[in-house]
Enzyme design. Structure first.
Site, mmCIF file in Angstrom:
data_model
loop_
_atom_site.group_PDB
_atom_site.id
_atom_site.type_symbol
_atom_site.label_atom_id
_atom_site.label_comp_id
_atom_site.label_asym_id
_atom_site.label_seq_id
_atom_site.Cartn_x
_atom_site.Cartn_y
_atom_site.Cartn_z
ATOM 1 N N TYR A 159 0.822 -1.216 0.000
ATOM 2 C CA TYR A 159 0.000 0.000 0.000
ATOM 3 C C TYR A 159 0.858 1.271 0.000
ATOM 4 O O TYR A 159 2.084 1.213 -0.023
ATOM 5 C CB TYR A 159 -0.994 -0.061 1.167
ATOM 6 C CG TYR A 159 -1.809 -1.324 1.089
ATOM 7 C CD1 TYR A 159 -2.765 -1.483 0.096
ATOM 8 C CD2 TYR A 159 -1.553 -2.402 1.940
ATOM 9 C CE1 TYR A 159 -3.475 -2.675 -0.030
ATOM 10 C CE2 TYR A 159 -2.250 -3.589 1.826
ATOM 11 C CZ TYR A 159 -3.214 -3.727 0.839
ATOM 12 O OH TYR A 159 -3.906 -4.899 0.696
ATOM 13 N N ARG A 184 -4.942 -16.321 11.118
ATOM 14 C CA ARG A 184 -5.820 -17.358 10.565
ATOM 15 C C ARG A 184 -6.256 -18.433 11.564
ATOM 16 O O ARG A 184 -7.412 -18.864 11.520
ATOM 17 C CB ARG A 184 -5.166 -17.987 9.323
ATOM 18 C CG ARG A 184 -5.143 -17.029 8.130
ATOM 19 C CD ARG A 184 -4.247 -17.517 7.021
ATOM 20 N NE ARG A 184 -2.849 -17.524 7.439
ATOM 21 C CZ ARG A 184 -1.837 -17.971 6.708
ATOM 22 N NH1 ARG A 184 -2.083 -18.456 5.502
ATOM 23 N NH2 ARG A 184 -0.602 -17.932 7.169
HETATM 24 C C1 LIG Z 1 -8.072 -12.898 4.937
HETATM 25 C C2 LIG Z 1 -6.912 -12.121 5.463
HETATM 26 C C3 LIG Z 1 -6.984 -10.732 5.543
HETATM 27 C C4 LIG Z 1 -5.895 -10.007 6.029
HETATM 28 N N1 LIG Z 1 -5.992 -8.649 6.158
HETATM 29 C C5 LIG Z 1 -4.951 -7.946 6.649
HETATM 30 C C6 LIG Z 1 -5.063 -6.554 6.887
HETATM 31 O O1 LIG Z 1 -6.124 -5.961 6.737
HETATM 32 N N2 LIG Z 1 -3.953 -5.897 7.313
HETATM 33 C C7 LIG Z 1 -2.768 -6.530 7.555
HETATM 34 O O2 LIG Z 1 -1.788 -5.890 7.937
HETATM 35 N N3 LIG Z 1 -2.660 -7.871 7.407
HETATM 36 C C8 LIG Z 1 -3.719 -8.585 6.974
HETATM 37 N N4 LIG Z 1 -3.620 -9.939 6.887
HETATM 38 C C9 LIG Z 1 -2.369 -10.613 7.333
HETATM 39 C C10 LIG Z 1 -2.494 -11.135 8.768
HETATM 40 O O3 LIG Z 1 -2.620 -10.090 9.699
HETATM 41 C C11 LIG Z 1 -1.277 -11.986 9.173
HETATM 42 O O4 LIG Z 1 -0.131 -11.205 9.161
HETATM 43 C C12 LIG Z 1 -1.058 -13.214 8.256
HETATM 44 O O5 LIG Z 1 -2.262 -13.885 7.999
HETATM 45 C C13 LIG Z 1 -0.043 -14.171 8.862
HETATM 46 O O6 LIG Z 1 -0.453 -14.596 10.138
HETATM 47 P P1 LIG Z 1 -1.135 -16.072 10.379
HETATM 48 O O7 LIG Z 1 -0.192 -17.074 9.800
HETATM 49 O O8 LIG Z 1 -1.291 -16.175 11.876
HETATM 50 O O9 LIG Z 1 -2.435 -16.077 9.657
HETATM 51 C C14 LIG Z 1 -4.707 -10.685 6.425
HETATM 52 C C15 LIG Z 1 -4.662 -12.066 6.354
HETATM 53 C C16 LIG Z 1 -5.748 -12.801 5.877
HETATM 54 C C17 LIG Z 1 -5.656 -14.294 5.832
#
Ligand SMILES: Cc1cc2nc3c(=O)[nH]c(=O)nc-3n(C[C@H](O)[C@H](O)[C@H](O)COP(=O)(O)O)c2cc1C
Length: 372
Positions: free
Chosen positions: A152, A310
């Site tokens: 972004y 997630r």
């Molecule tokens: C569906 C989805 C939407 C996400 N939206 C954002 C967001 O709005 N802003 C952001 O910084 N990261 C966003 N992320 C990234 C997550 O905050 C996180 O960093 C990433 O999923 C890795 O962590 P995890 O393995 O615990 O899922 C999003 C991830 C997913 C799966």
């Protein structure tokens, strides 16, 4: 358990070291107003005991983007206040992730570049951030989180790929100038006590982009500008016009084939800098359970706060089930990224594993907790 130890981000005291990192829900309405379903999403995580609810990316202006949450004027405050009240009732603290993005079209692979922005347009972005931050404070948020990660606008400024030849480019300090200006202006408006944080990509994972060599310097600049927490993600750069594709995109929401804790080294490197300023670091990326968070993240000094996304979509009770010794009952995230596909399609971001589990049991996966 160390994860249950409180921690302070400046004056903001978190009751524990678990953060629900931002995840777009696509549950806002078409104009970006808060809905009951969106409140319910966050309230459920708060009820499960999460100390820091980092509310999803939220637009600082009214530019079109389907179902993206907004906070860009007084008309948006009432809905956000309901959201913060609902989560505060469970003792959670909340930040809101403020995002500015520029036009990009997945269809014709067209993307506006920060090099095209005039000085007036940059000043306008700063004003939008400050306005949004003031609204956030009024709405009861305990902190704001500047979105300086992924693909972004602000992350494009801090990137080595920023080729501007003016005061907003050329050097690391120049590339960071828009962010440090925003921090300074927000500080003036919000006061010394208010918590201002940011999320960065510890490494961009694109040719010619930032690596830890640059991001540790950026972290230092942000700390010196008065930031109160730094959340570290990785990748998320959109190279081909379609969100979160390619290697950089994959790293951000790493699928099943990637190793656990794939960004821990980024948390460690950035924490090395931040700890001299007393600025806590949050790290996320395939941290599957609390044991891993305690042993591999906190005990090894990879971060001060464990970030999980997630796994808490796969089971809204991911945290409290583990605290209560009910690990066996957890519906585990398979990192299949169906949630991500739904986000890309602007559909409500829900988890297919959770839905299948509930279907098998014959229960509604989305029994509301919040009844506005
Ligand atoms: C569906 C989805 C939407 C996400 N939206 C954002 C967001 O709005 N802003 C952001 O910084 N990261 C966003 N992320 C990234 C997550 O905050 C996180 O960093 C990433 O999923 C890795 O962590 P995890 O393995 O615990 O899922 C999003 C991830 C997913 C799966």
């Amino acid at each position: 358990m160390k994860i249950l130890e409180p921690i302070k981000c400046k004056n903001l005291e978190l009751k524990n070291r678990l953060a629900w990192t931002p995840a777009v829900t696509c549950l806002a309405d078409e104009d970006g107003f808060v809905t009951d379903a969106l409140i319910d999403r966050h309230a459920k995580r708060a009820k499960s005991g999460v100390g820091f609810i980092m509310v999803e990316a939220c637009g600082v202006n009214r530019d079109k983007s389907p179902m993206l949450l907004r906070l860009c004027g007084d008309d948006y405050i009432e809905g956000h206040k309901k959201l913060t009240d609902a989560c505060h009732a469970y003792g959670a603290k909340l930040s809101i992730q403020l995002i500015h993005y520029m036009k990009q079209s997945p269809r014709n692979n067209w993307k506006r570049d920060i090099a095209d922005l005039s000085k007036d347009e940059i000043d306008q972005i700063v004003r939008e951030y400050v306005n949004s931050a003031v609204c956030a404070k009024k709405a009861g948020y305990d902190a704001i989180e500047l979105h300086v990660a992924h693909g972004y606008t602000l992350s494009s400024f801090v990137s080595l790929l920023n080729k501007r030849n003016d005061e907003y480019g050329k050097t690391t300090a120049g590339r960071c100038k828009i962010v440090t200006d925003i921090i300074a202006r927000c500080r003036e408006e919000l006061g010394d006590d208010y918590c201002i944080g940011a999320r960065i990509s510890g490494e961009e994972f694109v040719m010619g982009g930032n690596t830890l060599k640059q991001t540790t310097v950026i972290a230092k600049i942000f700390c010196e500008a008065g930031l109160n927490f730094l959340s570290v993600s990785g990748g998320g750069k959109t190279e081909d016009g379609f969100w979160y594709t390619g290697y950089s995109g994959e790293r951000c929401m790493a699928p099943a084939s990637y190793p656990l804790g794939l960004h821990l080294y980024l948390g460690e490197g950035i924490r090395e800098v931040c700890k001299d300023y007393g600025v806590p670091v949050i790290i996320a990326g395939k941290i599957p359970d609390l044991k891993y968070g305690e042993e591999e993240v906190l005990a090894r000094g990879k971060a001060d706060i464990v970030g999980v996304c997630r796994p808490m979509l796969a089971d809204p009770e991911w945290f409290n089930k583990q605290l209560e010794g009910r690990e066996g009952e957890i519906v585990k995230c398979s990192y299949c990224n169906t949630c991500m596909d739904r986000d890309r399609a602007f559909e409500p971001v829900n988890c297919i594993v959770w839905e299948k589990f509930c279907a098998k049991k014959g229960v509604d996966p989305y029994v509301p907790l919040y009844r506005g």
